[in-house]
Scaffold this motif. Structure first.
Motif, PDB file in Angstrom:
ATOM      1  N   UNK B 488       0.871  -1.195   0.029  1.00  0.00           N
ATOM      2  CA  UNK B 488      -0.021  -0.158  -0.041  1.00  0.00           C
ATOM      3  C   UNK B 488       0.925   1.370  -0.113  1.00  0.00           C
ATOM      4  N   UNK B 489       0.498   2.292  -0.580  1.00  0.00           N
ATOM      5  CA  UNK B 489       1.145   3.501  -0.594  1.00  0.00           C
ATOM      6  C   UNK B 489       0.116   4.799  -0.680  1.00  0.00           C
ATOM      7  N   UNK B 490       0.498   5.833  -0.058  1.00  0.00           N
ATOM      8  CA  UNK B 490      -0.180   7.117  -0.152  1.00  0.00           C
ATOM      9  C   UNK B 490      -0.396   7.553  -1.362  1.00  0.00           C
ATOM     10  N   UNK B 491       0.967   7.705  -2.095  1.00  0.00           N
ATOM     11  CA  UNK B 491       1.138   8.357  -3.335  1.00  0.00           C
ATOM     12  C   UNK B 491       1.407   7.365  -4.639  1.00  0.00           C
ATOM     13  N   UNK B 492       0.469   7.330  -5.430  1.00  0.00           N
ATOM     14  CA  UNK B 492       0.343   6.486  -6.536  1.00  0.00           C
ATOM     15  C   UNK B 492       0.869   7.100  -7.898  1.00  0.00           C
ATOM     16  N   UNK B 493       1.039   8.511  -7.859  1.00  0.00           N
ATOM     17  CA  UNK B 493       1.260   9.042  -9.102  1.00  0.00           C
ATOM     18  C   UNK B 493       0.070  10.002  -9.547  1.00  0.00           C
ATOM     19  N   UNK B 494       0.145  10.560 -10.479  1.00  0.00           N
ATOM     20  CA  UNK B 494      -0.939  11.301 -11.167  1.00  0.00           C
ATOM     21  C   UNK B 494      -1.479  10.544 -11.997  1.00  0.00           C
ATOM     22  N   UNK B 495      -2.725   9.833 -11.557  1.00  0.00           N
ATOM     23  CA  UNK B 495      -3.671   9.018 -12.386  1.00  0.00           C
ATOM     24  C   UNK B 495      -4.959   9.061 -12.264  1.00  0.00           C
ATOM     25  N   UNK B 496      -5.797   8.176 -12.936  1.00  0.00           N
ATOM     26  CA  UNK B 496      -7.163   8.419 -12.956  1.00  0.00           C
ATOM     27  C   UNK B 496      -7.722   8.502 -11.348  1.00  0.00           C
ATOM     28  N   UNK B 497      -7.335   7.476 -10.524  1.00  0.00           N
ATOM     29  CA  UNK B 497      -7.908   7.594  -9.133  1.00  0.00           C
ATOM     30  C   UNK B 497      -7.579   8.821  -8.416  1.00  0.00           C
ATOM     31  N   UNK B 498      -6.335   9.232  -8.752  1.00  0.00           N
ATOM     32  CA  UNK B 498      -6.159  10.660  -8.058  1.00  0.00           C
ATOM     33  C   UNK B 498      -7.030  11.767  -8.417  1.00  0.00           C
ATOM     34  N   UNK B 499      -7.354  11.749 -10.010  1.00  0.00           N
ATOM     35  CA  UNK B 499      -8.091  12.533 -10.639  1.00  0.00           C
ATOM     36  C   UNK B 499      -9.542  12.448  -9.759  1.00  0.00           C
ATOM     37  N   UNK B 500     -10.123  11.325  -9.911  1.00  0.00           N
ATOM     38  CA  UNK B 500     -11.226  10.971  -9.254  1.00  0.00           C
ATOM     39  C   UNK B 500     -11.441  11.494  -7.768  1.00  0.00           C
ATOM     40  N   UNK B 501     -10.288  11.314  -6.888  1.00  0.00           N
ATOM     41  CA  UNK B 501     -10.277  11.657  -5.580  1.00  0.00           C
ATOM     42  C   UNK B 501     -10.697  13.272  -5.486  1.00  0.00           C
TER      43      UNK B 501
END
Lengths: 116, 765
Positions: B488-501
């Motif tokens: 598990x990690x807090x930071x996954x890079x700039x991706x779709x999940x982050x955008x949805x968040x």
């Protein structure tokens, strides 16, 4: 001959039940008595009827003669007759007492026990 | 035996609680027990490898396949840890919240009983055992919701929860039995490896749906969701514990547990979960009672979990575990905060609460941390959970947009609700017209437990790698039944999940700003008629039916009772006769014996006269004729003993009747009516049936008669020549003894009845 006896049992049961469904206390006792008689006769007749040969061991013999009546249902019915008498006496006393307590002998008026 | 101990310890503590709690200074001491059990579970899990299991069993009903079999793996261990860990905090909280309650002992007993049952559910290996614990959680939940039993509302809500989850439990039992039959095993540990055998069973769809129904009722999935918001009638510690963190997760637990063998159900679980998520969030968005807000968000979360189990990929199950743990931590904390606010201000209505942060700083901190985890802000554990849900959705091959859409809409509303419950009461400014809030901070026992849970959520979020290794990986291994790697990690890079968040947070803020507008629609939404209406109508219908049939059958009239009983007996007899088409032989055979014929006619005439006449003396006479006639019939057919007895009894009966009869009122003539006619008809038909039975009885000999043996033994063994007498006093002497006892009892009864005449209250009518 069995047929007539079966009819007798039918009549005893029918009249016993009919009396049980009446509202009068006296009829209730009559119904109980008739029903008891019918049941005794039913058990007795259902085991088969043998005329004139009771299950008695003759002097000198060690068993009843072949073809003698079946003793077992007789023993059962004998018990039933006595118990039936006990039941009749008890219910008669109980109903008589209930009649005195409630002041009526209409069975349908007995459903308000709180009033007694 | 090992795994039985934690359950026994918890249950034992529960039973001792009513005795001990008045003697202890603080009920918080009870929290030591679940804390110790939680420590024990943590230690066990630390020593177990992540894909190892531990089993223990004791024989129970072995013949029925029910044994006291337990097992512990990563998933069960995690759930047990949550149940006992949160349980100990709840015990501390309850000591503050309910402090001084006169029935604290009863409360603790139920709470610990529930805890034991919940641990039982998650470590039970045997299906039957699982069901037993499952129902125990329902029952303890019922008693806890209805803890304030003098409150009618609380009782009704408790009953509702019990009926819904109980009915679901029965469906689940049927499903589990079919499942066990299909797998040829009652042990989960064996059964989970037999996916192919189970999948090939023709009953597969049936038990899948039945188990799904049971789990849906327990985990409050639509349309069985309505009991959960209503269960908020429970004291707050109960809501925090049972109805957010533990019991309602049992359904999700079972679905996850069985997911290796009940896969291929994306459609069912996905739809169910998605609908529940949207319903829960949608109904919750207009609520203003703190506990109801939280209850509806619990629904939404449970829906999310079900949906993820439906997806069933490794990633989905990882998200499920992360989401579940995160939810358990923040939701229990928020519930406790709600209770503390209620305790400190006397209201749970969010609209009346503002600016509490100055008065209740510790509670405010706990609330803020928990609410941020719930809202899914980084770096809280809730953020990782939400991120993983989006990750799961975007990795799906089919239906990804649908799942993502549902998840985003649901999470947006959850975000707004999180702020409403955990932020608004503490940080919002006073509105025009709002009352000043009179409040006080609670004692440490009221704010320390939620703070601890909220901090745990923060810690897991800050050290996701540690959480992945210790908790999540072993739980996912347990569910999937094979080793998996989790990071598990807090930071996954700039991706779709982050955008949805980002979208979720923006949308959530917007909804939060509109909260006052939404509250105005509260009544409109509450007035909607949903499944609860069906439940209420159904319950009312059941009661009406019971009343109607009681009125119809329980008339209180003797003749009606006899009529119903004999009528149904007659109908059954006639049905049997017709069914077997064995009408007895009515042909007249042999000659005519005049003696018995005359006797029979005499008896019949007597019976008819006794029934019809209204003269009391005639009745006695007719009864005498019947009795003596039968006595002579006995005599004719070789039964002299019967005849003698009958004559004696008959004489005594008549004498007795003579003594009583003059006391009785004259027989009134009854009106002839349809009632009398139908009674007469029934009597005749019933009598004829008995007559037919006699005819039939002669053809029936089920076993060899023992009469011949009795007759043969009579003289040599018992030295009696009259076989009937020997049977009565020797072979069946105990029967005769019983008969004498009956007569003695009847005699005592008669004596007692005659002893004291009652005073006549009414005149003879």
């Amino acid at each position: 001959m069995n047929l007539v006896l079966a009819l007798t049992i039918a009549v005893l049961f029918a009249s016993g039940i009919y009396c049980l469904m009446r509202r009068c206390l006296m009829r209730l006792v009559v119904g109980l008595i008739l029903l008891g008689q019918g049941a005794n006769l039913l058990v007795f007749a259902a085991a088969g009827l043998t005329a004139g040969q009771p299950a008695l061991v003759a002097e000198g013999a060690s068993a009843p003669p072949p073809g003698a009546a079946d003793p077992l249902p007789q023993a059962l019915v004998l018990t039933a007759i006595v118990i039936g008498f006990g039941l009749t006496v008890f219910s008669l006393t109980l109903l008589n007492r209930a009649r005195k307590a409630s002041g009526t002998d209409d069975v349908d008026a007995f459903n308000r026990t709180d009033a007694v | 035996m090992t795994l039985l101990w934690p359950i026994l310890v918890l249950a034992g503590t529960g039973f001792l609680a009513p005795l001990l709690s008045p003697r202890l200074r603080s009920a918080a001491l009870f929290a030591l027990v679940p804390a110790a059990v939680a420590g024990w579970f943590a230690w066990q899990m630390a020593t177990l490898g992540k894909d190892e299991t531990m089993t223990s069993s004791l024989p129970w009903f072995g013949m029925l396949g029910a044994g006291l079999d337990f097992w512990l793996d990563g998933f069960g261990g995690l759930m047990a840890l949550l149940a006992t860990g949160i349980g100990s905090l709840i015990a501390v909280y309850a000591s503050g919240y309910m402090g001084g309650h006169p029935q604290m002992g009863r409360f603790l007993m139920l709470l610990f009983g529930f805890m034991a049952a919940m641990v039982g559910v998650v470590v039970a290996d045997n299906l039957i055992l699982l069901f037993v614990f499952w129902e125990l959680t329902s029952i303890t939940s019922y008693l806890l919701i209805g803890f304030n039993h003098e409150d009618k509302e609380a009782r009704a809500k408790a009953l509702q929860a019990l009926l819904v989850t109980g009915a679901g439990g029965l469906a689940m039992l049927a499903g589990l039995l079919l499942l066990g039959g299909a797998a040829d095993s009652w042990k989960l540990s064996e059964l989970l490896g037999r996916g192919e055998q189970i999948g090939a069973s023709p009953m597969y769809p049936v038990f899948t749906l039945l188990i799904l129904a049971g789990a849906a009722a327990k985990s409050a999935q639509v349309p069985l969701h309505f009991w959960l918001p209503n269960a908020m009638a429970a004291p707050t510690p109960v809501s925090a514990y049972l109805h957010s963190a533990t019991m309602v997760k049992a359904g999700v637990f079972l679905l996850a547990r069985l997911s290796p063998v009940l896969d291929g159900t994306v459609l069912w679980h996905g739809t169910l979960g998605g609908v529940t998520l949207l319903t829960g969030a949608g109904l919750g968005i207009v609520q203003h009672d703190l506990k109801r807000i939280l209850a509806y968000t619990t629904l939404a979360v449970l829906g999310t979990l079900t949906m993820l189990i439906g997806v069933g990929t490794e990633l989905a199950l990882e998200s499920m575990v992360v989401f579940l743990v995160g939810h358990a931590l923040y939701k229990a904390a928020l519930f406790m905060v709600a209770g503390t606010i209620d305790h400190g201000t006397g209201t749970r209505d969010v609209r009346r609460l503002w600016g509490l942060r100055r008065i209740m700083p510790f509670t405010a901190t706990a609330a803020l941390l928990a609410a941020f985890s719930k809202a899914g802000f980084p770096p809280f554990f809730g953020f990782i959970g939400k991120e993983y849900v989006y990750k799961t959705g975007s990795a799906m091959e089919a239906a990804a947009p649908l799942l993502l859409g549902v998840a985003v809409v649901g999470n947006t509303m959850l975000f707004a609700l999180a702020l409403k419950a955990g932020f608004h009461p503490f940080w919002s400014k006073r509105q025009a017209g709002a009352d000043p809030v009179a409040a006080h901070e609670g004692p440490p026992s009221l704010w320390a437990p939620p703070l601890a849970l909220a901090l745990a959520g923060l810690a897991l979020g800050l050290f996701p790698g540690w959480a992945a290794e210790t908790v999540v990986a072993s739980a996912v291994c347990g569910i999937m039944q094979h080793p998996v790697e989790v990071s598990l990690a807090l930071w996954h890079g700039l991706n779709l999940p982050l955008l949805l968040s980002g979208v979720t947070i923006a949308g959530g803020f917007f909804l939060y700003r509109q909260r006052r507008l939404l509250w105005r629609h509260h009544h409109t939404v509450e007035a909607l008629r949903g499944p609860m209406h069906v439940y209420e109508r159904g319950l009312a219908g059941l009661v009406d039916f019971a009343k109607a049939q009681t009125r119809a059958l329980q008339s209180g009239t003797l003749s009606r009772y006899i009529f119903i009983i004999l009528g149904s007996t007659t109908a059954l007899l006639l049905w049997k006769f017709a069914h077997f088409r064995e009408w007895p032989d009515l042909a007249w055979r042999g000659g005519v014996d005049w003696v018995p014929l005359a006797l029979c006619i005499m008896v019949m005439a007597g019976a008819v006269v006794a029934t019809t006449t209204s003269s009391r003396i005639t009745i006695l006479f007719a009864l005498g004729v019947v009795g003596l006639g039968i006595a002579v019939i006995f005599l004719f057919y070789s039964a002299p003993d019967l005849a003698i007895t009958q004559i004696l009894v008959e004489a005594l009966t008549i004498i007795l009747l003579l003594m009583v009869v003059h006391h009785l009122a004259p027989i009134r003539h009854e009106q002839h009516s349809w009632g009398t006619a139908s009674q007469a008809l029934l009597s005749v038909v019933f009598g004829l049936c008995m007559g037919l039975l006699v005819r039939h009885a002669k053809e029936l000999q089920l076993a060899a008669s023992i009469a011949e043996t009795l007759a043969a033994w009579s003289y040599p063994e018992a030295h009696g020549r009259n076989v009937v007498n020997v049977i009565l006093v020797d072979f069946r002497a105990l029967d005769t003894f019983g008969e004498i006892v009956v007569l003695a009892i009847a005699a005592i009864g008669v004596a007692a009845l005659l002893q004291r005449e009652p005073s006549v209250r009414k005149e003879r009518t």
